[in-house]
Design an enzyme around this catalytic site. Sequence first.
Site, PDB file in Angstrom:
ATOM      1  N   GLN A 128       0.802  -1.051   0.037  1.00  0.00           N
ATOM      2  CA  GLN A 128      -0.041  -0.055  -0.147  1.00  0.00           C
ATOM      3  C   GLN A 128       0.847   1.288  -0.096  1.00  0.00           C
ATOM      4  O   GLN A 128       1.698   1.509   1.121  1.00  0.00           O
ATOM      5  CB  GLN A 128      -0.881   0.132   1.076  1.00  0.00           C
ATOM      6  N   TYR A 154      -6.007  11.173   3.927  1.00  0.00           N
ATOM      7  CA  TYR A 154      -4.530  11.217   3.219  1.00  0.00           C
ATOM      8  C   TYR A 154      -4.448  12.160   2.030  1.00  0.00           C
ATOM      9  O   TYR A 154      -5.499  12.414   1.488  1.00  0.00           O
ATOM     10  CB  TYR A 154      -3.715  10.070   3.433  1.00  0.00           C
ATOM     11  N   GLY A 166      -9.496  -6.214   9.241  1.00  0.00           N
ATOM     12  CA  GLY A 166      -8.315  -5.651   9.772  1.00  0.00           C
ATOM     13  C   GLY A 166      -8.125  -6.419  10.963  1.00  0.00           C
ATOM     14  O   GLY A 166      -7.455  -7.236  11.181  1.00  0.00           O
TER      15      GLY A 166
HETATM   16  C1  PHB Z   1      -3.525   4.996  11.536  1.00  0.00           C
HETATM   17  O1  PHB Z   1      -2.280   4.872  11.709  1.00  0.00           O
HETATM   18  O2  PHB Z   1      -4.425   4.951  12.501  1.00  0.00           O
HETATM   19  C2  PHB Z   1      -4.096   5.011  10.113  1.00  0.00           C
HETATM   20  C3  PHB Z   1      -3.276   4.832   9.256  1.00  0.00           C
HETATM   21  C4  PHB Z   1      -3.800   4.670   7.806  1.00  0.00           C
HETATM   22  C5  PHB Z   1      -5.183   4.783   7.655  1.00  0.00           C
HETATM   23  C6  PHB Z   1      -5.962   4.721   8.741  1.00  0.00           C
HETATM   24  C7  PHB Z   1      -5.523   4.995   9.908  1.00  0.00           C
HETATM   25  O3  PHB Z   1      -5.454   4.740   6.499  1.00  0.00           O
END
Ligand code: PHB
Length: 355
Positions: free
Chosen positions: A98, A180, A312
């Site tokens: 990713q 992001y 997850g």
């Molecule tokens: C996180 O580090 O909490 C995190 C990172 C990337 C994401 C969502 C959460 O897309």
Amino acid sequence: MTKSLFDSVTLGKLDLPNRLAMSPMTRSRSYDGLASELMVEYYAQRAGAGLIITEGIQPSVIGQGSINTPGLHTDEQVASWRKVTDAVHDRAGRIFAQLWHSGRVAHSSLYPDGRLPVAPSAVPSGGHMISHRGEQLDHPTPHALTLHEIAETIADFVAAARNAMAAGFDGVELHAANGYLIHQFLSDNVNLRDDEYGERTRFALDVTHAVANAIGPERTGIHLSPANPYNGIEERDPSTLYTSLLGALRPDLAYVHLLEIGNRPLTKHLRSVWPGTLVLNPHTGIKPVAGMFASAEEAAAALPVADIIALGGLWLANPDLPARIWAGGPYNEPDPETFYGGDRRGYTDYPPLAR
Ligand code: PHB
């Protein structure tokens, strides 16, 4: 015929033995941007996934937004990831990298030259980063990318995608979710540009198609989280925005990966406008925190809407997840205390089912 999580399925040119993908999860056990030996073991333990999608990996120095996250922009980093991909492939698994550019969700202290994080426009997130010393550092007002810098950023994604291929990954997932950088361009409140990148889908499309041209559409996936306000994102009309984005993406991409924010009708609508492979994380909450991970029952219930289900928390705590779902459980509980950083505890020591 009714789909089952245990069907084999194709994704790009890959044959997956099941429809259970492992979601990308930040685990913060990387030092100097390298994939560590512990990470090799962690991913190898989970090779029974139909597809592993790694934790977010910064495509460039400025793409980093949190401490102890890995990169794919130096030869040393590529060599470190090669050990991960070899270990997963040795166990007959498949793994996508990713690529995660954090944009404004970052802090200058992460960068050797102390420069500002970047974003479509100079709008701060209102959030903070946790430093190595445990302090909360406010995300600063970011530097608005110039057109030239946007072209460089796209080139960074392409270079990192090529590096992922050199490291032995089966493909890359572009992180366009959760507030992001790519999501910042999709948003109404962080993208205030009046040039061509003010068109909200333009950056996401340009990055995706540049990467697909470089490594092949069948090796390129994209991660989206329609209507997710995480990291200070506002979307006035997610249904229209994502309908237009999905309509403009090339349908021969490896997949679109949706993180669902409690709105199944929206997911069903987006399924109906996306002719390609759909990976769905039937997430039940807004913030990716403990207690909000989907269960095996929710995964099975969501399968009719998608081709592949990404989970997850269950993967985090259950390295042999397919066997456990097959057996109807029991499941190890994920421990939030060890999600981010630390050692093997809460990382590689979750036990498999006793035989
Ligand atoms: C996180 O580090 O909490 C995190 C990172 C990337 C994401 C969502 C959460 O897309």
